[in-house]
Design an enzyme around this catalytic site. Structure first.
Site, short mmCIF file in Angstrom:
data_model
loop_
_atom_site.label_atom_id
_atom_site.label_comp_id
_atom_site.label_asym_id
_atom_site.label_seq_id
_atom_site.Cartn_x
_atom_site.Cartn_y
_atom_site.Cartn_z
N LYS A 19 50.84 40.27 52.26
CA LYS A 19 52.04 40.55 52.49
C LYS A 19 52.81 41.69 52.43
O LYS A 19 52.25 42.83 51.92
CB LYS A 19 52.60 39.54 50.50
N ALA A 61 58.19 39.18 53.15
CA ALA A 61 57.48 38.17 53.82
C ALA A 61 56.08 38.12 53.70
O ALA A 61 55.39 39.06 52.70
CB ALA A 61 57.28 38.27 55.28
N LYS A 78 53.98 35.30 60.24
CA LYS A 78 54.93 35.58 59.11
C LYS A 78 55.91 34.72 58.76
O LYS A 78 56.55 34.62 59.52
CB LYS A 78 55.55 37.43 60.09
N ASP A 130 58.93 53.94 60.40
CA ASP A 130 58.05 52.95 59.44
C ASP A 130 56.39 53.04 59.58
O ASP A 130 55.73 51.97 59.68
CB ASP A 130 58.54 51.05 59.22
#
Length: 978
Positions: A171, A175, A192, A286
């Site tokens: 997780k 999501a 997802k 990210d």
């Protein structure tokens, strides 16, 4: 406190009076004279001196009241016992009671501590467990799979596609990820799932739309593939490529730090993925270990929830990212941020993999941000890393974005170029460091030798083509910053079509370099490249550097995949990928023709042997051409001379192969007629042995309960006749298979050439998988190996036919090398009857296997080969067998009649067609009483995916030329349809 006996009871008179009256009565005896109290003791000596029972209740209470010394409460009067002893007794009693209470409290506290420890251990275990095994909420993990439906609309109609939600994978912030299986195709995805309750705000919905738009537009080997997305009333589902080996974070948790060569292996692939994103004007924002997925030991970059597309002149100011990986310009936010934030994150990943923890990590997020802004980090004494590794990390973790190296400069750094990068890593490296032997086997060359970036003055081929001209222009404008070297590398974007022109202009200067690259990257394909096929219009010589011709000769499918070439950033990768696409376009043709290279050499050797023996055979051939059978003698006319030759002498010569040598390979598809013309002694009534170049079924196995019939031919081909009447055949140790699928209303067999190493449509892929299993079944059988390897020694059964592998081509294209003219022989139809099983091959040969383990092979209209269970093989004319043994004659008559009509009928082919029973007995003339069959080998076990073949005596046996005998593979005397 005092302990009171449970049997203690107050007197009835006292219990019924009020408490105040009882107290007065208690005081009255103390005021009575001493004499009266003494008189009481005379009556009841057992009572203590300070207790005087009532006269009315003395008799009744004596039996119900039990008083001990510890219960008695004495008034303050003189007593016989000393006062200190009474206090000691009371103290002992109190101590005992207190000790009991302390023990109870200690037990309770221990129980509480044990419960707390158990809870802490459970929490630690849950934190340490990997995401697929962690179940934070059982309510979210149902035992039975959840069925999810996707509504697919087509015009006014709609249908439902069913998915089954499976195991929980992990997780994120918004999501959860589950395994998702598409029921129709049984394909598994990583789904997802985003609840719509979290998408009520406009900002959340726009972020999700942006993620889907960006991710669906990407296609790279190091990026998780976006498969599909849909929604229902509750959730939004994003179906992604499933990566089977978790993430780099899982490796980090188990191993803490990696070796430098492992780090280079992973970071290099990360840079490839990020380079692809940047060339498409996308910033990931990210990058971290948890978003680096591993599939088949290859990096797959995922999670594009924070990704953004940068427009012309735009610098983002959104504060986002993971604390340990966030760049200082994101925290500052005064000038915004751009592509350099991904470079910073790559530096954090590099440090974390080499050292074992992020460089700025602290227990407090604010303190972590402060260290990032102040660039406070250090290198510990252990683990020890090289000077090159430290130098690269320091250059990347520069607080000034413009002074950081770009992705190309990172790969040009000594860290990547001074030592080799592994070609691949073993799966065991996910948990333990690879052994030194594994490292040595998998090491490639240093990156500088592969790319020639350093040795060729930095050829500036690192970029790739951007999607649009405007975006590409913006990407170049972004790179126009103070550091000129930084700008130049990013501005030189690569387009293969432009690069082809540049390569042609500089062909003379770079000719040697290109040759070196081609030689280094294609050592394993030298054997393929030495051929130059005019039909393909492509020269495979190593000195050919005309990339224009190579590009022009690519198939349309390969030209569509040119965008994948454009996304690579190094010269050697472009050339290698371009060369690989050429090879894929022609790989099938090359493999087919390479199969027959050794065969052609053997043909030349046979022709030379025939020329050497031609002089010796001339006289014998004249004898055969002019033979005239007169009883037991043969009259031969040569000029005016007549020579009488005994038949036995002639048979001896034939049996010793003085006459029946292998003829040249025919180019005619009519096999029986060619055999008849080429066989020197075919004008005889009979001869001993098999016909030259005759292809027959040497072994077969029955899988008709699910799949069909599998078989091995004498020319080392393995084939299958499936229950749906489709056929497939392939050569042992070959990657090429021929698939025959008859189309209704069309002529021909609908043949297709397949590469068994590639993926095909579902129905075809099933057949390819089955032929692989059949091939494995036969090749692992000892009996089959003997059958296949007897060509070099057995002159009477195979006659070196292993080298003559279906060298049959069309008469109209005798000189053509096109693979489409190569017609492999396969089983066209087969039927079973009570006495055996019959096959019709594609070259019109009919073979019948009987229950008595004999065989009859009809290779042409007039030539028949009889193979007894024990005895000599005889090939003769139809008239010879008609005038011979009656039992054999009846069998041949049945073949030419009923069996032939059924095998050549135009009705739908049925493998289970029953024929009338043909009664016969084993001919005694060909039985050999002295010899016994060989011991039976154990039957080869098949994988669990396939049923065991049903056993049958009709399965073929190995013939030994020096021993008139067969080796049984399956001895049972009852035929089961094979």
């Amino acid at each position: 406190m005092v302990s009171i006996n449970q049997n203690f009871k107050l007197p009835i008179s006292m219990n019924s009076q009020p408490i105040q009256i009882q107290q007065q009565q208690f005081k009255q005896p103390q005021q009575q004279p001493q004499q009266k109290s003494n008189s009481c003791f005379s009556d009841q000596e057992n009572y203590p001196a300070n207790i005087q029972p009532s006269s009315s209740t003395s008799s009744s209470s004596s039996s119900s009241i039990h008083i001990t010394k510890s219960m008695v409460i004495r008034p303050p009067l003189e007593s016989n016992q000393p006062q200190p002893q009474q206090q000691q007794q009371q103290q002992q009693t109190l101590q005992q009671i207190h000790h009991q209470q302390v023990q109870l409290q200690q037990q309770q506290s221990l129980q509480m501590q044990q419960q707390q420890l158990q809870q802490q251990q459970q929490q630690q275990q849950q934190q340490q467990m990997p995401p697929p095994q962690s179940l934070p909420n059982k309510s979210n993990e149902p035992q039975e799979p959840i069925v999810v439906y996707e509504t697919i609309r087509s015009g006014d109609s709609k249908r439902l596609k069913e998915y089954r939600q499976g195991e929980f994978l992990g997780k994120g912030g918004f999501a959860k990820c589950y395994l998702m299986t598409e029921v129709e195709t049984n394909r598994i995805y990583a789904a997802k799932i985003i609840p719509k309750s979290t998408l009520q705000k406009t900002r959340a919905r726009s972020k999700l739309k942006s993620e889907i738009k960006i991710h669906s537009s990407l296609s790279h080997e190091n990026i998780v593939k976006f498969e599909h997305c849909f929604e229902n009333e509750e959730n939004v589902y994003i179906l992604l490529e499933l990566c089977n080996q978790k993430t780099v974070m899982d490796i980090h948790k188990k191993r803490k730090y990696l070796m430098e060569y492992e780090t280079k292996y992973y970071v290099y692939q990360v840079i490839m993925a990020v380079q692809y994103l940047h060339n498409n004007n996308i910033i990931h924002r990210d990058l971290k270990l948890g978003n680096l997925f591993i599939d088949n030991m290859r990096i797959k970059l995922g999670d594009f929830g924070l990704s953004t597309k940068v427009e012309h002149g735009e610098r983002k100011k959104t504060i986002c990212g993971t604390p340990n990986y966030i760049a200082p310009e994101i925290l500052d936010n005064s000038n915004g941020h751009s592509y350099e934030v991904d470079v910073w994150s790559i530096g954090i990943i590099l440090y974390t993999l080499l050292i074992g923890k992020p460089p700025f990590e602290t227990s407090d997020v604010k303190h972590t941000y402060q260290r990032i802004k102040q660039n406070q980090y250090s290198f510990p004494d252990e683990p020890i890393i090289s000077h090159y590794g430290k130098s690269l990390i320091i250059s990347i973790l520069n607080p000034v974005p413009e002074q950081r190296p770009n992705l190309t400069q990172i790969l040009e750094h000594d860290f990547f170029t001074y030592s080799p990068i592994p070609k691949y890593l073993p799966v065991s490296s996910l948990t333990t460091a690879p052994s030194q032997s594994t490292i040595n086997q998998n090491m490639g060359r240093p990156l500088s030798e592969k790319t020639n970036i350093v040795n060729q003055q930095h050829l500036q081929l690192a970029g790739t083509t951007s999607p649009t001209k405007n975006n590409n222009h913006h990407y170049q404008q972004y790179q126009q910053q103070p550091q000129q070297q930084y700008n130049n590398n990013y501005q030189q974007s690569f387009s293969p079509k432009k690069q082809i022109n540049n390569m042609n202009n500089n062909n003379n200067n770079n000719n040697n370099n290109n040759n070196n690259n081609n030689n280094n990257n294609n050592n394993n394909n030298n054997n393929l490249k030495q051929y130059n096929y005019s039909n393909n219009n492509i020269n495979y010589n190593n000195n050919n550097n005309n990339i224009n011709n190579q590009f022009a000769n690519l198939s349309p499918n390969s030209q569509q995949k040119l965008s994948e070439v454009e996304n690579d950033d190094f010269h050697y990768r472009k050339l290698r990928r371009l060369e690989k696409m050429k090879e894929n376009d022609l790989k099938t043709q090359l493999l087919i023709k390479q199969q027959y290279t050794n065969m052609n050499e053997n043909q030349q050797q046979q022709q030379q042997q025939q020329q050497q023996q031609q002089q010796q055979q001339q006289q014998q051939q004249r004898v055969n051409n002019n033979i005239n059978n007169n009883g037991n003698t043969v009259t031969v006319t040569t000029g005016n001379n007549t020579v009488n030759v005994q038949i036995k002498e002639l048979e001896t010569k034939i049996a010793n192969n003085h006459i029946s040598d292998s003829p040249p390979v025919s180019s005619n598809n009519n096999y029986p007629q060619q055999i008849q013309k080429q066989q020197p002694n075919f004008n005889n009534e009979f001869y001993l042995g098999m016909p030259n170049n005759l292809v027959y079924i040497s072994q077969y196995a029955d899988f008709t309960n699910k799949y069909g019939l599998a078989y091995v031919l004498s020319n080392s081909y393995v084939g299958a006749y499936f229950n749906d009447s489709t056929k497939i055949v392939t050569l042992i140790e070959s990657e090429i298979a021929y698939y025959m699928e008859h189309a209704k209303g069309t002529d021909g067999d609908g043949r297709r050439v397949l590469n068994v190493t590639q993926q095909h449509p579902h129905d075809t892929q099933k057949k390819v998988t089955l032929i692989k299993y059949f091939l494995n079944h036969f090749t692992n059988s000892d009996t089959t190996n003997l059958l296949i390897n007897t060509g070099a020694t057995s002159s009477s059964i195979n006659n070196n036919n292993n080298n003559n592998v279906e060298n049959v081509t069309n008469n109209n294209n005798n000189n053509s090398n096109n693979s489409s003219n190569i017609n492999p022989i396969y089983v066209k139809k087969w039927i079973k009857f009570d006495n055996g099983i019959a096959f019709r091959l594609s070259d019109k040969t009919i073979q019948v296997n009987y229950l008595d383990k004999s065989r009859i092979i009809v290779s042409s209209k007039d030539m028949v080969t009889f193979v007894p269970y024990r005895g000599q093989i005889i090939t003769g004319t139809l008239n010879y067998f008609k005038n011979g043994d009656k039992k054999i004659s009846e069998k041949i008559k049945y073949i030419y009649g009923t069996l032939s009509n059924n095998l050549y009928s135009k009705k739908p082919e049925s493998s289970f067609q029953q024929l009338p029973q043909q009664q016969y007995q084993q001919p005694q003339h060909y039985q050999q009483q002295t010899q016994q069959p060989q011991p039976q080998p154990q039957q080869q076990q098949l994988p669990q995916q396939l049923p065991q073949p049903q056993q049958s005596p009709a399965k073929q046996h190995q013939y030994q030329p020096n021993q008139i005998q067969y080796q049984q593979s399956i001895p049972q005397p009852q035929l089961i349809n094979q």
